[in-house]
Design an enzyme around this catalytic site. Structure first.
Site, mmCIF file in Angstrom:
data_model
loop_
_atom_site.group_PDB
_atom_site.id
_atom_site.type_symbol
_atom_site.label_atom_id
_atom_site.label_comp_id
_atom_site.label_asym_id
_atom_site.label_seq_id
_atom_site.Cartn_x
_atom_site.Cartn_y
_atom_site.Cartn_z
ATOM 1 N N ASN A 158 0.854 -1.192 0.000
ATOM 2 C CA ASN A 158 0.000 0.000 0.000
ATOM 3 C C ASN A 158 0.886 1.236 0.000
ATOM 4 O O ASN A 158 1.784 1.360 0.842
ATOM 5 C CB ASN A 158 -0.898 0.025 1.246
ATOM 6 C CG ASN A 158 -1.999 1.062 1.135
ATOM 7 O OD1 ASN A 158 -2.864 0.964 0.268
ATOM 8 N ND2 ASN A 158 -1.948 2.072 1.989
ATOM 9 N N GLU A 159 0.653 2.087 -0.943
ATOM 10 C CA GLU A 159 1.331 3.392 -0.968
ATOM 11 C C GLU A 159 2.798 3.310 -0.566
ATOM 12 O O GLU A 159 3.231 3.938 0.406
ATOM 13 C CB GLU A 159 0.569 4.390 -0.077
ATOM 14 C CG GLU A 159 -0.827 4.659 -0.589
ATOM 15 C CD GLU A 159 -1.517 5.842 0.100
ATOM 16 O OE1 GLU A 159 -1.167 6.161 1.248
ATOM 17 O OE2 GLU A 159 -2.405 6.441 -0.531
ATOM 18 N N CYS A 166 19.275 2.398 7.512
ATOM 19 C CA CYS A 166 19.982 1.457 8.400
ATOM 20 C C CYS A 166 21.283 0.988 7.752
ATOM 21 O O CYS A 166 21.559 1.280 6.585
ATOM 22 C CB CYS A 166 19.084 0.264 8.716
ATOM 23 S SG CYS A 166 18.881 -0.865 7.321
ATOM 24 N N CYS A 169 20.834 -0.859 4.538
ATOM 25 C CA CYS A 169 20.530 0.031 3.409
ATOM 26 C C CYS A 169 21.799 0.766 2.957
ATOM 27 O O CYS A 169 21.998 0.978 1.753
ATOM 28 C CB CYS A 169 19.423 1.014 3.779
ATOM 29 S SG CYS A 169 17.791 0.221 3.859
ATOM 30 N N GLU A 323 -8.305 4.710 -4.590
ATOM 31 C CA GLU A 323 -8.932 5.231 -3.362
ATOM 32 C C GLU A 323 -9.426 6.647 -3.608
ATOM 33 O O GLU A 323 -8.767 7.431 -4.301
ATOM 34 C CB GLU A 323 -7.918 5.318 -2.215
ATOM 35 C CG GLU A 323 -7.422 4.019 -1.671
ATOM 36 C CD GLU A 323 -6.418 4.253 -0.543
ATOM 37 O OE1 GLU A 323 -6.443 5.341 0.077
ATOM 38 O OE2 GLU A 323 -5.607 3.350 -0.291
ATOM 39 N N TRP A 331 -7.586 13.848 7.407
ATOM 40 C CA TRP A 331 -6.209 14.320 7.566
ATOM 41 C C TRP A 331 -5.918 15.632 6.845
ATOM 42 O O TRP A 331 -4.793 16.095 6.862
ATOM 43 C CB TRP A 331 -5.213 13.239 7.130
ATOM 44 C CG TRP A 331 -5.524 12.638 5.783
ATOM 45 C CD1 TRP A 331 -6.312 11.554 5.548
ATOM 46 C CD2 TRP A 331 -5.079 13.102 4.505
ATOM 47 N NE1 TRP A 331 -6.390 11.303 4.190
ATOM 48 C CE2 TRP A 331 -5.638 12.235 3.527
ATOM 49 C CE3 TRP A 331 -4.264 14.147 4.075
ATOM 50 C CZ2 TRP A 331 -5.408 12.389 2.167
ATOM 51 C CZ3 TRP A 331 -4.035 14.296 2.708
ATOM 52 C CH2 TRP A 331 -4.608 13.422 1.787
ATOM 53 N N GLU A 371 -8.732 6.490 11.941
ATOM 54 C CA GLU A 371 -9.562 6.770 10.767
ATOM 55 C C GLU A 371 -11.058 6.639 11.059
ATOM 56 O O GLU A 371 -11.863 6.478 10.136
ATOM 57 C CB GLU A 371 -9.106 5.917 9.591
ATOM 58 C CG GLU A 371 -7.754 6.425 9.084
ATOM 59 C CD GLU A 371 -7.160 5.658 7.924
ATOM 60 O OE1 GLU A 371 -7.447 4.457 7.804
ATOM 61 O OE2 GLU A 371 -6.387 6.264 7.153
ATOM 62 N N PHE A 373 -13.148 8.813 11.743
ATOM 63 C CA PHE A 373 -13.966 9.888 11.155
ATOM 64 C C PHE A 373 -13.664 10.111 9.674
ATOM 65 O O PHE A 373 -14.072 11.110 9.095
ATOM 66 C CB PHE A 373 -13.780 11.196 11.939
ATOM 67 C CG PHE A 373 -14.220 11.071 13.372
ATOM 68 C CD1 PHE A 373 -15.492 10.605 13.678
ATOM 69 C CD2 PHE A 373 -13.350 11.381 14.404
ATOM 70 C CE1 PHE A 373 -15.900 10.460 15.006
ATOM 71 C CE2 PHE A 373 -13.749 11.241 15.725
ATOM 72 C CZ PHE A 373 -15.025 10.779 16.032
ATOM 73 N N HIS A 374 -12.885 9.202 9.081
ATOM 74 C CA HIS A 374 -12.616 9.326 7.642
ATOM 75 C C HIS A 374 -13.867 8.896 6.880
ATOM 76 O O HIS A 374 -14.463 7.864 7.185
ATOM 77 C CB HIS A 374 -11.433 8.432 7.270
ATOM 78 C CG HIS A 374 -10.902 8.670 5.883
ATOM 79 N ND1 HIS A 374 -11.604 8.344 4.747
ATOM 80 C CD2 HIS A 374 -9.739 9.218 5.466
ATOM 81 C CE1 HIS A 374 -10.882 8.673 3.680
ATOM 82 N NE2 HIS A 374 -9.744 9.208 4.089
#
Ligand code: GLA
Ligand code: GLA
Length: 687
Positions: A158-159, A166, A169, A323, A331, A371, A373-374
């Site tokens: 997701n996204e 680190c 990486c 979405e 937000w 979320e 109230f989303h």
């Protein structure tokens, strides 16, 4: 490749997808709610649900203990009402046991602080443990559901976004650099302009990712790090899809992209033009702040058009709206509800620009946590009677009448060039105005005229084919490699028209400036040499005289030395008064325009009007209308589908110069048509 008027189906569906993120894992203790969901799904005209996006702790509550029964029955239940499933891999959020047992999965931020467990979208994409865990989970999902008739598509993670610093990486970054610079540390030092501030490295191990407590001003390093982050995220993604591709080669794969909400500019943490090549379908999550207090509805609609045309053009095929909210989000600074009519209008705008879906975050509003109230299709009242549910049902009903639009494309003669690397390099550049570079916003300003006149535009990236376009608009291409310059030159030589602006062709792909003035190829093509760029204070003004009138100039003015161009506009004030500001140059079979300053909206209208006439750029389907109405068209071999949208708060009258059929009401239409505030009509016309 530019799209043709052949249809391109990106999934097996021959209908518009309607539905969205469904998180039944939050409701497993409420069977009555799950049963109610099925009824409401049908009532709302929904047909497709994204499942399992954040379900890892339900799928594997303890390490190695897997629970798929609940998902089996949810998928079967959706199938039983004729619904389809977009199945997610759950790597967007980890269960707590994993972070506790394997701390290497936790992301380390740029200040080298390891994050605690919590939130989401915060994993180390290099971590072998996280890669192994996701690969195992995804294989199990593909084995279990790969043949399920309801499975329409894979929603990977997701996204994706962000970066980890680190040690693993850092090692991966150094290995990436060794490959890029062919094991030649001197080549890296040369590219990064090493001796500046004594930054020459004598060993690869000295190299670290950019950090606020370390190095952050070596632009070559900054740029390579951004490239590495994209490549490492894609490599994590490829690890996620290995088993999925092997077991379900015919099920398309997507991941959901994002955009900045305030200005609808492209998401900056990844180069989506690279990511797009790894996906079968582009999908993205759109949350424009409709009814905000800083711009008109039409201005916001223009920006939504721009970003849709960019994401659509990444693959030159229809995309999916993965979405959106049917009402408000939770937000934004102010979470304002969509006014009556806006949900249908804003949804149809997405379809008009090439989306084959309207999907929501989320199906049912959460009861607790951040979320709750989303906006969602089903509110806490669990009712099909409230305004939002009814507006969603109206969208469902409308989409049900648009099946013939699925797979249709939007051929365009005009392209605007957007480049992520250029955006990064310009952001890094210490120079010009720190607040006024506004690269993507400048592109929107060039897009505006075409949007106002309903002329289709592709927003393309630098590796895409330029050759099919009549007009290529290249604002602020600060970073232009030799290769890009050569491609632009070829485009003009072959008969194309190009428009370039101030702050273009300054650095190469290593973020090193060109020496000896502007690149010779650009001088040849444009017939000028930009010699100095003046940066203005916000209150400073200059003006450009063009076509018999004066246009206000702000922020930037480039002083031009003219070689062979026609001077079509001149500066009005300051030490460069009366020198060339806008030029036009014939180069082989094409024409090259250069706009030296940042000019007001009306300039773009008048300037592009000339090109629109000369190049016969036209709307696909001419409908006369006033400002704030947008007509966007999708086409197949037989018909044009025109979405006529009123993005104003007043009634508008439009005039249709053809025989059209309203796809929703079935009415035959021609001549004058009144559109109420926020009204949208969808018309089919024989092409
Ligand atoms: C200071 C430093 C110089 C240079 C200038 C830039 O004076 O000593 O090295 O960075 O700032 O203005
Ligand atoms: C993103 C996420 C969703 C949800 C929405 C809220 O798009 O993918 O899970 O949090 O934002 O707007």
């Amino acid at each position: 490749m530019m799209p043709t008027n052949e249809k391109t189906y990106t999934t097996a569906a021959r209908f518009m997808l309607h539905g969205g993120d469904y998180n039944p894992d939050q409701w497993l203790d409420h069977p009555e709610i799950l049963a109610e969901d099925l009824k409401l799904m049908k009532l709302s005209g929904s047909n497709t649900f994204s499942l399992g996006i954040f379900a890892w702790s339900t799928l594997e509550p303890e390490e190695g203990q897997f629970h798929f029964e609940w998902l089996d029955s949810i998928i079967d239940n959706i199938a039983s009402i004729g619904g389809r499933v977009i199945l997610a891999t759950p790597s967007g959020a980890r269960p707590a046991w994993m972070s506790q047992k394997y701390p290497e999965v936790l992301r380390v931020n740029e200040s080298r602080v390891q994050q605690l467990h919590g939130g989401r979208h915060n994993h180390c994409f290099t971590s072998p443990v996280y890669r192994e865990k996701t690969a195992k989970m995804n294989r199990m999902l593909a084995e279990r559901y790969g043949k399920h008739p309801a499975l329409l598509m894979w929603h990977i993670s997701n996204e994706y976004g962000g970066e980890c610093h680190c040690d693993k990486c850092q090692d991966a970054f150094r290995s990436w650099l060794k490959v890029k610079y062919a094991d030649d540390l001197k080549a890296l030092n040369d590219s990064w302009w090493g001796p500046f501030w004594s930054h020459t490295f004598s060993d690869w191990s000295q190299i670290e990712s950019p950090s606020p407590i370390g190095e952050n001003m070596v632009h070559g390093l900054n740029l390579d790090w951004k490239r590495f982050v994209t490549d490492q995220t894609i490599s994590f993604f490829e690890n996620e899809v290995t088993a999925i591709k092997e077991l379900t080669p015919d099920i398309p794969i997507t991941t959901n992209f994002m955009a900045d909400t305030h200005d609808l500019i492209p998401f900056q943490s990844l180069d989506y033009s690279k990511f797009a090549k790894h996906l079968d379908v582009i999908s993205w999550d759109a949350y424009p702040a409709w009814h905000n207090d800083w711009e008109t509805t039409a201005n916001l609609a223009m920006k939504v058009g721009f970003i849709n045309d960019l994401y659509r053009s990444l693959k030159q095929q229809p995309f999916l709206l993965m979405e959106s909210t049917p009402s408000a989000v939770n937000w934004h600074k102010v979470n304002k509800a969509k006014r009556p009519g806006m949900h249908l209008l804003s949804s149809m705008q997405m379809v008009a620009h090439g989306s084959d879906s309207i999907l929501y975050f989320q199906w049912r509003k959460s009861r607790g946590s951040s979320e709750k109230f989303h906006g969602a299709v089903v509110d806490h009242d669990n009712s099909a009677e409230n305004r939002v549910f009814k507006e969603v049902s109206k969208v469902g009903e409308t989409l049900g009448k648009l099946s013939q639009v699925v797979g249709t494309n939007r051929p365009a003669d005009v392209a605007i060039l957007y480049d992520w690397e250029n955006n990064w390099a310009l952001d890094h550049a210490q120079g010009y105005g720190s607040e006024t570079k506004s690269y993507p916003q400048t592109l929107q300003e060039h897009y505006r005229t075409f949007w106002e006149q309903d002329i289709p535009v592709d927003v393309i990236t630098k590796e895409q084919d330029f050759s099919g376009y009549k007009l290529l608009v290249v604002p602020m291409l600060y970073l232009a490699s030799e290769r890009t310059i050569a491609r632009l030159k070829r485009f003009v030589a072959d008969g194309g028209t190009v428009v370039m602006t101030y702050i273009s062709g300054i650095v190469n792909e290593y973020d090193l400036t060109y020496l000896g003035g502007w690149h010779q190829d650009l001088r040849d093509v444009f017939g000028i040499n930009p010699v100095e760029t003046d940066t203005l204070y916000p209150s400073d003004r200059n003006a450009v005289h063009y076509g018999g009138r004066s246009y206000e100039l702000t922020d930037y003015a480039t002083v031009l030395e003219n070689h062979s161009a026609d001077v079509v506009g001149t500066y009005e004030q300051d030490f460069y008064a009366e020198t060339p500001a806008v030029t036009s140059n014939r180069y082989e079979k094409g024409e090259a325009y250069y706009i030296g300053g940042r000019l007001e909206e009306q300039f773009h209208r008048d300037f592009y009007q000339g090109l629109i006439r000369e190049l016969s750029l036209q709307p696909v389907f001419p409908i006369a209308h006033g400002p704030g109405v947008s007509v966007q068209v999708r086409q197949d071999a037989a018909q044009d589908y025109a979405f006529v949208m009123n993005f104003t708060e007043q009634e508008q009258t439009v005039s249709i110069d053809a025989k059209a059929k309203d796809l929703v009401t079935g009415e035959d239409l021609s001549g004058e048509l009144a559109l109420a505030k926020y009204e949208v009509r969808i018309l089919a016309v024989n092409g």
